[in-house]
Design an enzyme around this catalytic site. Structure first.
Site, PDB file in Angstrom:
ATOM      1  N   TYR A   1      -1.988  -0.843  10.892  1.00 49.41           N
ATOM      2  CA  TYR A   1      -2.262  -1.477   9.583  1.00 49.41           C
ATOM      3  C   TYR A   1      -1.140  -1.110   8.608  1.00 49.41           C
ATOM      4  O   TYR A   1      -0.540  -1.987   7.974  1.00 49.41           O
ATOM      5  CB  TYR A   1      -3.610  -1.016   9.025  1.00 49.41           C
ATOM      6  CG  TYR A   1      -3.696  -1.181   7.531  1.00 49.41           C
ATOM      7  CD1 TYR A   1      -3.498  -0.098   6.676  1.00 49.41           C
ATOM      8  CD2 TYR A   1      -3.897  -2.436   6.966  1.00 49.41           C
ATOM      9  CE1 TYR A   1      -3.516  -0.260   5.304  1.00 49.41           C
ATOM     10  CE2 TYR A   1      -3.914  -2.606   5.592  1.00 49.41           C
ATOM     11  CZ  TYR A   1      -3.716  -1.506   4.765  1.00 49.41           C
ATOM     12  OH  TYR A   1      -3.726  -1.669   3.397  1.00 49.41           O
TER      13      TYR A   1
ATOM     14  N   LYS B   1       2.054  -3.480   6.674  1.00 49.81           N
ATOM     15  CA  LYS B   1       2.448  -3.524   5.254  1.00 49.81           C
ATOM     16  C   LYS B   1       3.937  -3.213   5.116  1.00 49.81           C
ATOM     17  O   LYS B   1       4.683  -3.899   4.411  1.00 49.81           O
ATOM     18  CB  LYS B   1       1.641  -2.503   4.445  1.00 49.81           C
ATOM     19  CG  LYS B   1       0.158  -2.829   4.280  1.00 49.81           C
ATOM     20  CD  LYS B   1      -0.048  -4.114   3.518  1.00 49.81           C
ATOM     21  CE  LYS B   1      -1.526  -4.398   3.254  1.00 49.81           C
ATOM     22  NZ  LYS B   1      -1.746  -5.697   2.596  1.00 49.81           N
TER      23      LYS B   1
ATOM     24  N   SER C   1       0.831  -1.199   0.000  1.00 51.29           N
ATOM     25  CA  SER C   1       0.000   0.000   0.000  1.00 51.29           C
ATOM     26  C   SER C   1       0.864   1.245   0.000  1.00 51.29           C
ATOM     27  O   SER C   1       1.953   1.263   0.585  1.00 51.29           O
ATOM     28  CB  SER C   1      -0.885  -0.016   1.248  1.00 51.29           C
ATOM     29  OG  SER C   1      -1.499   1.245   1.439  1.00 51.29           O
TER      30      SER C   1
HETATM   31  C1  WQD Z   1      -9.591   9.141   1.175  1.00 56.23           C
HETATM   32  C2  WQD Z   1      -9.861  10.629   1.418  1.00 56.23           C
HETATM   33  C3  WQD Z   1     -10.107  11.214   3.731  1.00 56.23           C
HETATM   34  C4  WQD Z   1     -13.821   8.918   4.328  1.00 56.23           C
HETATM   35  C5  WQD Z   1      -6.697   4.213   3.191  1.00 56.23           C
HETATM   36  C6  WQD Z   1      -5.535   3.349   3.650  1.00 56.23           C
HETATM   37  C7  WQD Z   1      -4.853   2.743   2.444  1.00 56.23           C
HETATM   38  C8  WQD Z   1      -5.861   1.980   1.646  1.00 56.23           C
HETATM   39  C9  WQD Z   1      -6.955   2.938   1.184  1.00 56.23           C
HETATM   40  C10 WQD Z   1      -6.220  -0.336   2.226  1.00 56.23           C
HETATM   41  C11 WQD Z   1      -9.090  11.200   2.589  1.00 56.23           C
HETATM   42  C12 WQD Z   1     -11.407  11.440   2.979  1.00 56.23           C
HETATM   43  C13 WQD Z   1     -12.693   9.487   3.765  1.00 56.23           C
HETATM   44  C14 WQD Z   1     -14.881   9.757   4.754  1.00 56.23           C
HETATM   45  C15 WQD Z   1     -13.623  11.672   4.050  1.00 56.23           C
HETATM   46  N1  WQD Z   1      -6.457   0.952   2.414  1.00 56.23           N
HETATM   47  N2  WQD Z   1     -12.605  10.843   3.622  1.00 56.23           N
HETATM   48  N3  WQD Z   1     -14.743  11.127   4.602  1.00 56.23           N
HETATM   49  O1  WQD Z   1      -7.119   7.129   4.007  1.00 56.23           O
HETATM   50  O2  WQD Z   1      -6.325   7.667   1.629  1.00 56.23           O
HETATM   51  O3  WQD Z   1      -6.238   5.318   2.458  1.00 56.23           O
HETATM   52  O4  WQD Z   1      -7.571   3.457   2.372  1.00 56.23           O
HETATM   53  O5  WQD Z   1      -5.478  -0.865   1.455  1.00 56.23           O
HETATM   54  O6  WQD Z   1      -3.827   1.868   2.881  1.00 56.23           O
HETATM   55  O7  WQD Z   1      -4.585   4.174   4.317  1.00 56.23           O
HETATM   56  O8  WQD Z   1      -8.445   6.352   1.968  1.00 56.23           O
HETATM   57  O9  WQD Z   1     -10.842   6.416   1.409  1.00 56.23           O
HETATM   58  O10 WQD Z   1     -10.179   6.449   3.859  1.00 56.23           O
HETATM   59  O11 WQD Z   1      -9.776   8.466   2.433  1.00 56.23           O
HETATM   60  O12 WQD Z   1     -13.530  12.920   3.934  1.00 56.23           O
HETATM   61  O13 WQD Z   1     -15.951   9.305   5.285  1.00 56.23           O
HETATM   62  O14 WQD Z   1     -11.245  10.802   1.734  1.00 56.23           O
HETATM   63  O15 WQD Z   1      -9.859  12.242   4.671  1.00 56.23           O
HETATM   64  O16 WQD Z   1      -8.729  12.541   2.267  1.00 56.23           O
HETATM   65  P1  WQD Z   1      -7.002   6.728   2.580  1.00 56.23           P
HETATM   66  P2  WQD Z   1      -9.883   6.862   2.455  1.00 56.23           P
END
Ligand code: WQD
Length: 332
Positions: free
Chosen positions: A149, A153, A124
């Site tokens: 998590y 990785k 990741s």
């Molecule tokens: C994306 C953006 C949030 C939810 C994580 C893991 C990564 C991979 C993908 C597994 C950010 C914003 C999110 C919400 C929001 N996981 N957001 N409201 O954090 O980039 O990555 O998931 O393999 O390893 O770290 O993905 O989709 O959680 O967030 O505003 O309800 O959306 O702040 O900017 P992230 P995400």
């Protein structure tokens, strides 16, 4: 090739099995079904027309793993299995280290015993922490992960690097995913998290579906064009195709190689919301709230290396991702 898929009923693995089948490979799937169900195997068969060999087994269960795999000709293992809820990992670090790292070590021991030393590991972009530069290339230094998590990785990558250094008969490909979203265009398989979604897209689709009242946007005071977080969203089908192409590196006896799988383009949260609304003709009510601890402002890939060495690049657009995510959610 005969390919062992761990975490076979998961979001990325299930889509990868579809593409591997299309490319003529033979699949053996394993999964402990802790986070999904065996009906995914039937759903994959609805798409491919053929049911893969599947065994319910935990990668931590050495004896059962040996029993299932002994005597089988496995050319390569694609290792997807692992707990992956960022927030949950903060609350349950021991479970995450035990399952993700302990399970991987058990798997590697069994693979060695059955003389399978080709592995593609599902890593990741989170291993970069707060990246030193953007777009992120594979030689960007790994950073400080913000949750257990992410550390699992990063640590598993180190275990694989050390293993290959100690025994160069191993061929190891590490694939660092950026933000996989979307679903198979059939709508038969997709991202179906348990409970309240951690990730942006499944939360959006549940708001559109009326399952959630509104989206909470975690902060609009980042140093980005509209203040909300920017990520490299990649269609899960493009990501799956990247795994098929990664087999080439194994066939070339790469020893050890690392590839970013992203589109090379960053979109903000509000851009994703607006695109989803436009493509699907639905309204996504949202409220700006405080930043989520551990989030970074901007993260997107340079995928030049995968393009040059694997002949792979993402082809599907954010519009495709929004359309396919919604199509899957609507099928329920
Ligand atoms: C994306 C953006 C949030 C939810 C994580 C893991 C990564 C991979 C993908 C597994 C950010 C914003 C999110 C919400 C929001 N996981 N957001 N409201 O954090 O980039 O990555 O998931 O393999 O390893 O770290 O993905 O989709 O959680 O967030 O505003 O309800 O959306 O702040 O900017 P992230 P995400």
């Amino acid at each position: 090739m005969n390919i062992l898929i761990t975490g076979a009923t998961g979001f990325i693995a299930s889509h990868t099995i579809v593409e591997l089948h299309k490319a003529g490979h033979n699949i053996i799937g394993i999964d402990n079904l802790s986070n999904s169900s065996e009906e995914i195997i039937d759903k994959i068969a609805m798409i491919t027309g053929e049911k893969i060999e599947f065994h319910k087994v935990d990668i931590c269960d050495c004896q059962t793993l040996k029993t299932i795999l002994s005597g089988k000709q496995i050319d390569c293992c694609m290792h997807f299995a692992g707990l992956k809820a960022v927030g949950e990992s903060v609350a349950k670090p021991i479970e995450y280290y035990d399952n993700n790292i302990g399970g991987t070590i058990t798997l590697l021991k069994v693979l060695k015993e059955i003389d399978c030393k080709n592995i593609i590991f599902s890593s990741s972009a989170t291993v970069y922490g707060t990246p030193e530069f953007i777009p992120i290339t594979e030689d960007c230094p790994k950073g400080i992960c913000t949750n257990p998590y992410g550390w699992t990785k990063s640590m598993i990558e180190q275990i694989l690097f050390d293993l290959q250094h100690a025994d160069n008969s191993w061929n190891i490909v590490v694939l660092r995913y950026f933000n996989p979203i979307g679903a198979h265009p059939s709508g038969i398989i997709g991202e179906n998290p348990n409970g309240i979604p951690n990730n942006l897209m499944p939360y959006i689709t549940q708001v559109a579906f009326g399952k959630r009242e509104k989206l909470f946007v975690y902060g609009n005071d980042y140093d980005t064009h509209d203040g909300t977080g920017v990520r490299d969203y990649i269609h899960v089908v493009d990501l799956a195709k990247g795994h098929v192409k990664a087999l080439k590196a194994l066939e070339d006896n790469c020893g050890l190689d690392i590839f970013n799988l992203g589109t090379g383009h960053g979109y903000s949260v509000l851009e994703v919301v607006k695109t989803f609304e436009k493509v699907n003709g639905v309204k996504i009510p949202y409220e700006i709230v405080a930043r989520r601890p551990g989030d970074i402002a901007i993260c997107y890939a340079s995928s030049d290396k995968a393009s040059k060495k694997l002949g792979w690049q993402a082809e599907l657009s954010l519009e495709d991702m929004c359309r396919d995510s919604w199509n899957f959610q609507k099928r329920g």
